[in-house]
Design an enzyme around this catalytic site. Structure first.
Site, PDB file in Angstrom:
ATOM      1  N   GLY A  44      15.303  -3.649   5.149  1.00 40.65           N
ATOM      2  CA  GLY A  44      16.432  -4.313   4.013  1.00 40.65           C
ATOM      3  C   GLY A  44      17.371  -4.889   4.836  1.00 40.65           C
ATOM      4  N   GLU A  58       6.699  -1.397  11.374  1.00 39.64           N
ATOM      5  CA  GLU A  58       7.933  -1.483  11.059  1.00 39.64           C
ATOM      6  C   GLU A  58       8.610  -2.980  11.472  1.00 39.64           C
ATOM      7  OE1 GLU A  58       9.126   2.486   9.270  1.00 39.64           O
ATOM      8  OE2 GLU A  58      10.593   0.593   9.541  1.00 39.64           O
ATOM      9  N   ASP A 108       0.932  -1.107   0.042  1.00 38.37           N
ATOM     10  CA  ASP A 108      -0.015   0.037   0.090  1.00 38.37           C
ATOM     11  C   ASP A 108       0.829   1.330  -0.025  1.00 38.37           C
ATOM     12  OD1 ASP A 108      -2.519   1.309  -0.015  1.00 38.37           O
ATOM     13  OD2 ASP A 108      -3.278  -0.279   1.313  1.00 38.37           O
TER      14      ASP A 108
HETATM   15  C1  LIG Z   1      -5.476  -6.011  14.622  1.00 37.35           C
HETATM   16  C2  LIG Z   1      -6.742  -5.484  14.132  1.00 37.35           C
HETATM   17  C3  LIG Z   1      -7.027  -5.987  12.928  1.00 37.35           C
HETATM   18  C4  LIG Z   1      -8.017  -5.938  15.370  1.00 37.35           C
HETATM   19  O1  LIG Z   1      -7.946  -7.368  15.217  1.00 37.35           O
HETATM   20  P1  LIG Z   1      -9.201  -7.986  15.724  1.00 37.35           P
HETATM   21  O2  LIG Z   1      -8.981  -9.695  15.643  1.00 37.35           O
HETATM   22  O3  LIG Z   1     -10.463  -7.533  15.325  1.00 37.35           O
HETATM   23  O4  LIG Z   1      -8.848  -7.776  17.080  1.00 37.35           O
HETATM   24  P2  LIG Z   1     -10.022  -7.430  18.552  1.00 37.35           P
HETATM   25  O5  LIG Z   1     -10.703  -6.291  18.101  1.00 37.35           O
HETATM   26  O6  LIG Z   1     -10.739  -8.957  18.654  1.00 37.35           O
HETATM   27  O7  LIG Z   1      -9.267  -7.334  19.600  1.00 37.35           O
HETATM   28  C5  LIG Z   1      -8.451  -8.453  20.575  1.00 37.35           C
HETATM   29  C6  LIG Z   1      -7.517  -7.677  21.324  1.00 37.35           C
HETATM   30  O8  LIG Z   1      -6.343  -6.936  21.050  1.00 37.35           O
HETATM   31  C7  LIG Z   1      -6.647  -5.746  21.245  1.00 37.35           C
HETATM   32  N1  LIG Z   1      -6.426  -4.721  20.102  1.00 37.35           N
HETATM   33  C8  LIG Z   1      -6.580  -5.023  18.843  1.00 37.35           C
HETATM   34  N2  LIG Z   1      -6.184  -3.868  17.940  1.00 37.35           N
HETATM   35  C9  LIG Z   1      -5.541  -3.256  18.618  1.00 37.35           C
HETATM   36  C10 LIG Z   1      -4.426  -2.223  18.324  1.00 37.35           C
HETATM   37  N3  LIG Z   1      -4.429  -1.840  17.043  1.00 37.35           N
HETATM   38  N4  LIG Z   1      -3.813  -1.647  19.274  1.00 37.35           N
HETATM   39  C11 LIG Z   1      -3.976  -1.962  20.764  1.00 37.35           C
HETATM   40  N5  LIG Z   1      -4.553  -3.140  21.073  1.00 37.35           N
HETATM   41  C12 LIG Z   1      -5.467  -3.725  20.215  1.00 37.35           C
HETATM   42  C13 LIG Z   1      -8.026  -5.441  21.708  1.00 37.35           C
HETATM   43  O9  LIG Z   1      -8.299  -4.242  22.652  1.00 37.35           O
HETATM   44  C14 LIG Z   1      -8.343  -6.470  22.464  1.00 37.35           C
HETATM   45  O10 LIG Z   1      -7.714  -6.425  23.812  1.00 37.35           O
HETATM   46  P3  LIG Z   1      -8.759  -7.316  24.911  1.00 37.35           P
HETATM   47  O11 LIG Z   1      -8.578  -8.836  24.430  1.00 37.35           O
HETATM   48  O12 LIG Z   1      -7.717  -6.918  26.119  1.00 37.35           O
HETATM   49  O13 LIG Z   1      -9.911  -6.663  25.096  1.00 37.35           O
HETATM   50  C15 LIG Z   1      -6.888  -3.797  14.182  1.00 37.35           C
HETATM   51  O14 LIG Z   1      -6.438  -3.425  15.461  1.00 37.35           O
HETATM   52  C16 LIG Z   1      -5.877  -3.053  13.206  1.00 37.35           C
HETATM   53  O15 LIG Z   1      -4.745  -3.043  13.358  1.00 37.35           O
HETATM   54  N6  LIG Z   1      -6.276  -2.878  12.108  1.00 37.35           N
HETATM   55  C17 LIG Z   1      -5.421  -2.531  10.982  1.00 37.35           C
HETATM   56  C18 LIG Z   1      -5.729  -1.279  10.356  1.00 37.35           C
HETATM   57  C19 LIG Z   1      -4.909  -0.741   9.414  1.00 37.35           C
HETATM   58  O16 LIG Z   1      -3.640  -0.759   9.648  1.00 37.35           O
HETATM   59  N7  LIG Z   1      -5.449  -0.673   8.200  1.00 37.35           N
HETATM   60  C20 LIG Z   1      -4.731  -0.579   6.999  1.00 37.35           C
HETATM   61  C21 LIG Z   1      -4.856   0.881   6.461  1.00 37.35           C
HETATM   62  S1  LIG Z   1      -3.902   1.129   5.106  1.00 37.35           S
END
Ligand SMILES: CC(C)(COP(=O)(O)OP(=O)(O)OC[C@H]1O[C@@H](n2cnc3c(N)ncnc32)[C@H](O)[C@@H]1OP(=O)(O)O)[C@@H](O)C(=O)NCCC(=O)NCCS
Length: 268
Positions: free
Chosen positions: A162, A185, A137
């Site tokens: 790298g 990263e 992306d």
């Molecule tokens: C990781 C991600 C996919 C979530 O995954 P998920 O399977 O839905 O995770 P859940 O919502 O079930 O959360 C599970 C646990 O992780 C924690 N958690 C999830 N994402 C987190 C984050 N980004 N930072 C801190 N904690 C996070 C939740 O609080 C939860 O904690 P708990 O069990 O203590 O309550 C999401 O947080 C994420 O990072 N998405 C990516 C966004 C992105 O980068 N998009 C692309 C743009 S180009």
């Protein structure tokens, strides 16, 4: 370009969207082009303020954008007399490659990008490998010799380190079906196992502690297990005087994770 009233455009787009799996009607193309032009001109917006502090989202505009991808083939685009000054050629051999390369993505000669990959404006350095169906992306960098498997999403602004400078023993390896969240990263030859998910803003080097909150709190370094869902966190020092940044395995991938990290086929 003719000017179709907005409500008519909306009706055509919604109709086309419903029919998209059985072939798009001929009216779709010009309607989509009109919508894109109106977006370009700022006449139409995909979301707009309603004046009372709220916003309204125009879903049909997003549908029009997706329909543009569905009905448009990639074509060669030139950018005049751009010139560079370097020791390694910039790849320009995309025509038969089966790779979509969104300008100004740059790939150096010696990097392989497999058929079906999509390069948003990113940088792929020499020796790197990008697998089929993977999206790199916007503003992501795939460092020299880094290996990214098939059907991964390397989100916006991610840095995959790298190995040429500083000289490290092994490259970063991201196995198939991984999702690396925005601005993360991964460096120093860290291994990310198949299907693993790094939440946005995850930083990992060989020194970063990886705490497995699922399996009894094991602490490892340099290796993210397959299908682990990893988030940024902190671990306390033994004497309790401070905490140090760490990655926490909160769970292993489930349907909810899959839904959040799914790749959108129509954009491909
Ligand atoms: C990781 C991600 C996919 C979530 O995954 P998920 O399977 O839905 O995770 P859940 O919502 O079930 O959360 C599970 C646990 O992780 C924690 N958690 C999830 N994402 C987190 C984050 N980004 N930072 C801190 N904690 C996070 C939740 O609080 C939860 O904690 P708990 O069990 O203590 O309550 C999401 O947080 C994420 O990072 N998405 C990516 C966004 C992105 O980068 N998009 C692309 C743009 S180009």
């Amino acid at each position: 370009m003719s000017h179709t009233p907005i409500d008519q455009l909306q009706a055509i787009i919604n109709r086309s969207w419903e029919q998209r799996s059985s072939g798009l009607p001929t009216e779709t193309r010009s309607a989509v082009e009109e919508v894109l032009q109106l977006l370009t001109d700022g006449v139409l917006r995909s979301a707009a303020p309603t004046g009372d502090g709220k916003w309204v989202t125009h879903e049909w505009v997003k549908k029009a954008i997706l329909l543009h991808f569905a009905q448009t083939s990639s074509r060669v685009m030139r950018a005049g007399e751009l010139s560079f000054y370097d020791k390694v050629e910039t790849r320009r051999d995309w025509e038969e490659s089966g790779v979509r390369v969104v300008p100004p993505a740059t790939v150096r000669h010696g990097a392989h990008v497999a058929r079906g990959a999509i390069l948003m404006p990113c940088y792929v350095n020499i020796g790197a490998f990008v697998g089929s169906g993977t999206m790199i992306d916007t503003w992501s960098t795939v460092g020299s010799c880094a290996q990214v498997g098939a059907n991964c999403h390397i989100s916006g602004g991610v840095g995959i380190g790298g190995v040429l400078e500083p000289l490290q023993a092994s490259p970063v390896i991201i196995e198939d079906n991984c999702f690396i969240g925005a601005r993360s990263e991964v460096a120093e030859g860290v291994f990310v196992g198949e299907g693993a998910v790094l939440a946005m803003g995850s930083y990992v080097s060989q020194s970063t502690k990886i705490y497995d909150a699922v399996n009894g709190g094991a602490i490892t370094r340099g290796r993210i297990p397959p299908r682990a869902v990893v988030v940024p966190g902190a671990l306390p020092s033994p004497d309790g005087t401070h905490s140090t940044y760490a990655l926490i395995i909160k769970k292993y991938r489930d349907d909810r994770t899959d839904a959040k990290t799914a790749l959108n086929d129509i954009l491909r």
